[in-house]
Write a protein that holds these residues in place. Sequence first.
Motif, mmCIF file in Angstrom:
data_model
loop_
_atom_site.group_PDB
_atom_site.id
_atom_site.type_symbol
_atom_site.label_atom_id
_atom_site.label_comp_id
_atom_site.label_asym_id
_atom_site.label_seq_id
_atom_site.Cartn_x
_atom_site.Cartn_y
_atom_site.Cartn_z
ATOM 1 N N PHE A 43 -26.850 -18.231 106.484
ATOM 2 C CA PHE A 43 -26.424 -17.855 105.132
ATOM 3 C C PHE A 43 -26.324 -19.089 104.241
ATOM 4 O O PHE A 43 -26.729 -19.062 103.078
ATOM 5 N N ASP A 44 -25.785 -20.170 104.783
ATOM 6 C CA ASP A 44 -25.673 -21.410 104.016
ATOM 7 C C ASP A 44 -27.055 -21.931 103.629
ATOM 8 O O ASP A 44 -27.257 -22.399 102.502
ATOM 9 N N VAL A 47 -28.439 -19.903 100.777
ATOM 10 C CA VAL A 47 -27.827 -20.261 99.492
ATOM 11 C C VAL A 47 -28.375 -21.580 98.963
ATOM 12 O O VAL A 47 -28.571 -21.725 97.751
ATOM 13 N N ALA A 77 -18.365 -12.018 104.340
ATOM 14 C CA ALA A 77 -19.216 -12.804 103.444
ATOM 15 C C ALA A 77 -19.195 -12.258 102.022
ATOM 16 O O ALA A 77 -19.307 -13.018 101.055
ATOM 17 N N TYR A 83 -20.598 -17.360 98.791
ATOM 18 C CA TYR A 83 -21.697 -16.409 98.845
ATOM 19 C C TYR A 83 -21.710 -15.462 97.638
ATOM 20 O O TYR A 83 -22.473 -14.501 97.610
ATOM 21 N N VAL A 90 -26.558 -9.974 100.291
ATOM 22 C CA VAL A 90 -25.683 -9.674 101.427
ATOM 23 C C VAL A 90 -25.483 -8.164 101.546
ATOM 24 O O VAL A 90 -25.532 -7.600 102.639
#
Length: 125
Positions: A43-44, A47, A77, A83, A90
């Motif tokens: 996820f990081d 982003v 999240a 996020y 998401v």
Amino acid sequence: MIDNSQSSNDLRLELFSGDPEKVLDALSKIKDSTYFNLIEPLFDLYVTTQKEEIKSKVYSLLCDVKDKRFVDFLVSALSKPKYSGIKKEVTGISWQTGLDFSGKLSVFVDLLINGTDEVAIEAYS
């Protein structure tokens, strides 16, 4: 047998190496594994990366996660400030995984009511 902690750390380093080839190679390795502890770094990466090919592969990889623990991670999240810029994505990942979110319906109802139009559409799905 593979040493998951060592391999996981190596893959994490490759994900953030800055070398697109290494990142794509790491994503391929992760796709063929069960490294749930790499979900948050994925996820990081989503982003922070500017490369559309990497973003697309990460998104696809996340949509294929079938681990039941992913439900709680996704719901969490949705409320994390880091996020907030990918809330639509998401939310979309949530329904595309095919996992059971029936116990978390209140979160999606809230997104439907209070989210942007794009987020609300994804939450409705």
